[in-house]
Design a protein around this motif. Structure first.
Motif, PDB file in Angstrom:
ATOM      1  N   VAL A   1       0.838  -1.204   0.000  1.00 38.38           N
ATOM      2  CA  VAL A   1       0.000   0.000   0.000  1.00 38.38           C
ATOM      3  C   VAL A   1       0.871   1.252   0.000  1.00 38.38           C
ATOM      4  N   ALA A   2       1.911   1.260   0.842  1.00 35.37           N
ATOM      5  CA  ALA A   2       2.779   2.434   0.952  1.00 35.37           C
ATOM      6  C   ALA A   2       3.533   2.721  -0.344  1.00 35.37           C
ATOM      7  N   LEU A   3       3.884   1.679  -1.105  1.00 36.53           N
ATOM      8  CA  LEU A   3       4.596   1.891  -2.365  1.00 36.53           C
ATOM      9  C   LEU A   3       3.716   2.578  -3.400  1.00 36.53           C
ATOM     10  N   GLU A   4       2.404   2.495  -3.231  1.00 33.77           N
ATOM     11  CA  GLU A   4       1.484   3.168  -4.147  1.00 33.77           C
ATOM     12  C   GLU A   4       0.973   4.476  -3.573  1.00 33.77           C
ATOM     13  N   SER A   5       0.806   4.523  -2.240  1.00 32.13           N
ATOM     14  CA  SER A   5       0.300   5.739  -1.579  1.00 32.13           C
ATOM     15  C   SER A   5       0.915   5.841  -0.199  1.00 32.13           C
ATOM     16  N   ARG A   6       1.832   6.791  -0.032  1.00 32.81           N
ATOM     17  CA  ARG A   6       2.500   6.915   1.259  1.00 32.81           C
ATOM     18  C   ARG A   6       1.535   7.262   2.383  1.00 32.81           C
ATOM     19  N   GLY A   7       0.521   8.076   2.064  1.00 34.01           N
ATOM     20  CA  GLY A   7      -0.447   8.450   3.089  1.00 34.01           C
ATOM     21  C   GLY A   7      -1.249   7.261   3.586  1.00 34.01           C
ATOM     22  N   MET A   8      -1.750   6.457   2.668  1.00 33.79           N
ATOM     23  CA  MET A   8      -2.506   5.270   3.064  1.00 33.79           C
ATOM     24  C   MET A   8      -1.606   4.252   3.742  1.00 33.79           C
ATOM     25  N   GLY A   9      -0.368   4.156   3.276  1.00 33.60           N
ATOM     26  CA  GLY A   9       0.573   3.250   3.921  1.00 33.60           C
ATOM     27  C   GLY A   9       0.841   3.638   5.357  1.00 33.60           C
ATOM     28  N   ALA A  10       0.943   4.952   5.611  1.00 39.44           N
ATOM     29  CA  ALA A  10       1.164   5.419   6.986  1.00 39.44           C
ATOM     30  C   ALA A  10      -0.026   5.097   7.877  1.00 39.44           C
ATOM     31  N   ALA A  11      -1.233   5.108   7.302  1.00 38.48           N
ATOM     32  CA  ALA A  11      -2.429   4.783   8.083  1.00 38.48           C
ATOM     33  C   ALA A  11      -2.508   3.294   8.389  1.00 38.48           C
ATOM     34  N   VAL A  12      -2.041   2.457   7.464  1.00 31.88           N
ATOM     35  CA  VAL A  12      -2.117   1.006   7.637  1.00 31.88           C
ATOM     36  C   VAL A  12      -0.976   0.477   8.504  1.00 31.88           C
ATOM     37  N   ALA A  13       0.169   1.150   8.503  1.00 31.07           N
ATOM     38  CA  ALA A  13       1.365   0.644   9.183  1.00 31.07           C
ATOM     39  C   ALA A  13       1.143   0.337  10.664  1.00 31.07           C
ATOM     40  N   PRO A  14       0.485   1.221  11.471  1.00 33.01           N
ATOM     41  CA  PRO A  14       0.286   0.879  12.885  1.00 33.01           C
ATOM     42  C   PRO A  14      -0.547  -0.387  13.081  1.00 33.01           C
ATOM     43  N   ILE A  15      -1.517  -0.610  12.187  1.00 33.32           N
ATOM     44  CA  ILE A  15      -2.326  -1.822  12.293  1.00 33.32           C
ATOM     45  C   ILE A  15      -1.468  -3.043  12.002  1.00 33.32           C
ATOM     46  N   ALA A  16      -0.633  -2.942  10.955  1.00 32.32           N
ATOM     47  CA  ALA A  16       0.249  -4.056  10.609  1.00 32.32           C
ATOM     48  C   ALA A  16       1.229  -4.346  11.738  1.00 32.32           C
ATOM     49  N   ALA A  17       1.801  -3.304  12.333  1.00 33.22           N
ATOM     50  CA  ALA A  17       2.743  -3.503  13.435  1.00 33.22           C
ATOM     51  C   ALA A  17       2.049  -4.144  14.642  1.00 33.22           C
ATOM     52  N   SER A  18       0.807  -3.752  14.883  1.00 33.92           N
ATOM     53  CA  SER A  18       0.065  -4.319  16.007  1.00 33.92           C
ATOM     54  C   SER A  18      -0.239  -5.797  15.783  1.00 33.92           C
ATOM     55  N   VAL A  19      -0.603  -6.153  14.536  1.00 39.66           N
ATOM     56  CA  VAL A  19      -0.847  -7.566  14.228  1.00 39.66           C
ATOM     57  C   VAL A  19       0.434  -8.370  14.426  1.00 39.66           C
ATOM     58  N   ALA A  20       1.544  -7.844  13.935  1.00 41.42           N
ATOM     59  CA  ALA A  20       2.815  -8.564  14.083  1.00 41.42           C
ATOM     60  C   ALA A  20       3.163  -8.753  15.561  1.00 41.42           C
ATOM     61  N   PHE A  21       3.029  -7.702  16.370  1.00 36.70           N
ATOM     62  CA  PHE A  21       3.351  -7.812  17.800  1.00 36.70           C
ATOM     63  C   PHE A  21       2.381  -8.756  18.507  1.00 36.70           C
ATOM     64  N   SER A  22       1.123  -8.783  18.032  1.00 32.78           N
ATOM     65  CA  SER A  22       0.125  -9.634  18.693  1.00 32.78           C
ATOM     66  C   SER A  22       0.514 -11.102  18.647  1.00 32.78           C
ATOM     67  N   ARG A  23       1.313 -11.505  17.668  1.00 30.71           N
ATOM     68  CA  ARG A  23       1.708 -12.908  17.568  1.00 30.71           C
ATOM     69  C   ARG A  23       2.667 -13.301  18.690  1.00 30.71           C
ATOM     70  N   VAL A  24       3.497 -12.352  19.136  1.00 29.55           N
ATOM     71  CA  VAL A  24       4.341 -12.591  20.309  1.00 29.55           C
ATOM     72  C   VAL A  24       3.509 -12.449  21.579  1.00 29.55           C
ATOM     73  N   TYR A  25       2.655 -11.452  21.615  1.00 25.25           N
ATOM     74  CA  TYR A  25       1.828 -11.162  22.792  1.00 25.25           C
ATOM     75  C   TYR A  25       0.933 -12.351  23.149  1.00 25.25           C
ATOM     76  N   THR A  26       0.366 -13.015  22.128  1.00 26.24           N
ATOM     77  CA  THR A  26      -0.518 -14.151  22.394  1.00 26.24           C
ATOM     78  C   THR A  26       0.242 -15.458  22.568  1.00 26.24           C
ATOM     79  N   GLY A  27       1.553 -15.424  22.396  1.00 26.48           N
ATOM     80  CA  GLY A  27       2.381 -16.580  22.692  1.00 26.48           C
ATOM     81  C   GLY A  27       2.519 -17.596  21.585  1.00 26.48           C
ATOM     82  N   VAL A  28       2.148 -17.237  20.343  1.00 27.19           N
ATOM     83  CA  VAL A  28       2.219 -18.232  19.268  1.00 27.19           C
ATOM     84  C   VAL A  28       3.498 -18.114  18.435  1.00 27.19           C
ATOM     85  N   HIS A  29       4.300 -17.067  18.678  1.00 22.94           N
ATOM     86  CA  HIS A  29       5.542 -16.894  17.926  1.00 22.94           C
ATOM     87  C   HIS A  29       6.619 -16.286  18.814  1.00 22.94           C
ATOM     88  N   TYR A  30       7.872 -16.628  18.505  1.00 20.39           N
ATOM     89  CA  TYR A  30       9.011 -15.932  19.088  1.00 20.39           C
ATOM     90  C   TYR A  30       9.230 -14.614  18.335  1.00 20.39           C
TER      91      TYR A  30
END
Length: 509
Positions: free
Chosen positions: A132-161
């Motif tokens: 998304v960011a490679l096509e629209s930096r503004g939309m990419g900036a809006a999506v990035a916190p959600i993506a980072a939260s999903v990635a962190f949630s995998r450690v938070y819920t204990g399913v990934h190192y």
């Protein structure tokens, strides 16, 4: 070399210990605000459902740039997911973390059983956000916190190192760049319009007369274009078109005349059909044209790089403009087969066609008010495939049976019967493509199109030309130009007005 080999097991052991320590610290730390959010967010990203939902919203409300970003994000996600789940997890077999230290409230209802390394969720999240960011930096900036939260949630819920997540995210970002390597983003492509030309810079819009057609297309907009115009260009005269004011071409002609009298700029907000109606007036009074996207597809505006009303306002304020070619359909017979007198040419900025496409447009316009646009288009395709007949005409002196004749105002990038993106809006060329009739031609063309081999079949021909003469059109033939339908004259000339139109576009990044 031997020293490094001797240290290898020690380094791997150290990295593994660091990984487990980071996982343990996340597990034992209290995160009150995250407990009701992150497990649900992690589950919502299963099978990419979260990203598909966001992509659908971007497609519906993000305009042309949002649709491009949505497609690129989903394509990047698909590549990342396929790579990680088929290759990555099979290459490295790693057990999931032990959940003893993770509070039960964080546990997922379904624990994954595949290899822990790398994280597929993190790869999909990073791929979608990066795409998304490679096509629209503004939309990419809006999506990035959600993506980072999903990635962190995998450690938070204990399913990934943590290392599973970091490597997955790196693979996801790499997939997005791989997609860009195969299909360049808009920022990588050369500006489609040239040459640059002088045009009035109107920072507050004084001297601009712009007509807004609120009935163009069905593409929803997050912001009212009239409000945006009055905010960005407070001195502009904004005319909201209403049917009671008379035919749209007449209203556009009066607005262009008024702009020319002031020595200013003529503007139009609407879809490709509305913009097409404005071209005659802009050429007649020799005024620069400001195009604002306000329809369903906005092909001409998109090829200019004008994806939003704000883009057009910035171009006007800075006086950034280019010259563009205008395609012309010039009748060669005084009286058409339907008894109508043809004398004045019509113009097109995007495409002209004869044959199946005008029939598809006719069926779609007839049925879309009753069943909606997409079902009406499918109905049109099915009817043409079932009952359609090829059109017989003479093209540059040669008799042809054709399912479709397509002529683009400028050379298009992709092959196919009706491609949608151009290299250059001022190349002086018509991009002509003909799908011929013949034995089993309909089935053979459909099969070749579905297989992506259309350009290799003998039933498909393409050429770049400056003019095209078409004659012998039967009575009742319809022609389509920029999505508008009209009866075709018995004979016509297709040619170009090179660099005839001055139009605003933002300076490319």
């Amino acid at each position: 070399m031997s020293d490094l080999q001797d240290q290898g097991p020690h380094i791997r052991k150290l990295l593994g210990a660091t990984d487990r320590l980071a996982f343990h610290r996340v597990a034992v730390r209290s995160w009150p605000a995250a407990e009701p959010v992150l497990p649900r967010l992690s589950r919502s990203a299963d099978h990419g459902l979260l990203w598909f939902g966001i992509a659908a919203g971007m497609w519906a409300f993000g305009g042309a740039r949002g649709r491009r970003a949505a497609v690129r994000g989903v394509a990047s996600l698909a590549l990342a997911s396929g790579t990680v789940n088929t290759l990555g997890k099979r290459a490295v077999r790693r057990s999931r973390p032990v959940l003893d230290a993770v509070p039960v409230i964080r546990h997922l209802s379904r624990q994954p059983v595949t290899s822990s390394f790398p994280s597929g969720h993190a790869a999909s999240a990073a791929a979608f956000a990066t795409g998304v960011a490679l096509e629209s930096r503004g939309m990419g900036a809006a999506v990035a916190p959600i993506a980072a939260s999903v990635a962190f949630s995998r450690v938070y819920t204990g399913v990934h190192y943590p290392s599973d997540v970091l490597v997955g995210a790196a693979l996801g970002a790499g997939a997005a760049y791989a997609v860009r390597g195969m299909v360049p983003s808009r920022a990588q492509l050369p500006p489609p319009a040239r040459p640059r030309t002088d045009a009035p810079a109107l920072p507050e819009g004084e001297g601009l007369v712009v007509v807004v057609n609120p009935s163009s297309g069905a593409q929803p907009q997050l912001l009212d274009p009239v409000r945006q115009l009055k905010t960005a260009l407070p001195r502009a005269e904004v005319i909201l078109y209403e049917q009671e004011a008379g035919p749209l071409p007449k209203v556009l002609e009066e607005a262009a005349r008024d702009a020319a009298r002031r020595g200013g700029v003529f503007g139009v907000c609407g879809g490709d059909g509305t913009v097409n109606a404005a071209v005659t007036a802009a050429l007649q009074f020799d005024v620069p044209l400001m195009v604002l996207p306000g329809g369903t597809f906005n092909h001409f505006a998109a090829d200019l790089g004008v994806d939003t009303v704000a883009d057009a306002c910035v171009a006007l304020a800075t006086g950034s403009a280019v010259r563009a070619d205008v395609g012309r359909v010039k009748p060669l017979a005084g009286i058409g087969p339907d008894g109508r007198t043809y004398s004045e040419p019509v113009y097109f900025l995007n495409t002209f066609s004869l044959g199946a496409y005008p029939e598809l447009v006719r069926i779609r316009e007839e049925w879309s008010p009753k069943i909606g646009g997409p079902p009406a288009a499918l109905l049109g395709v099915s009817q043409i495939l079932h009952t359609g007949k090829p059109l017989r005409a003479v093209v540059n002196g040669k008799a042809r049976d054709m399912w479709l004749l397509f002529a683009g105002n400028g050379a298009y990038r992709s092959t196919g019967i009706a491609p949608v993106r151009r290299h250059d809006l001022a190349d002086g060329l018509l991009d002509v493509r003909i799908a011929s009739g013949g034995k089993f031609a309909r089935s053979r063309l459909l099969a070749a199109a579905l297989a992506g081999q259309l350009a290799k079949t003998r039933l498909y021909a393409s050429a770049k030309a400056q003019r095209l003469v078409i004659s012998g059109l039967p009575e009742g033939t319809q022609m389509a130009y920029d999505g508008e339908l009209a009866p075709a004259p018995a004979s016509l000339l297709l040619d170009k007005l090179p660099e005839a139109l001055t139009v605003y576009r933002p300076i490319p990044d």
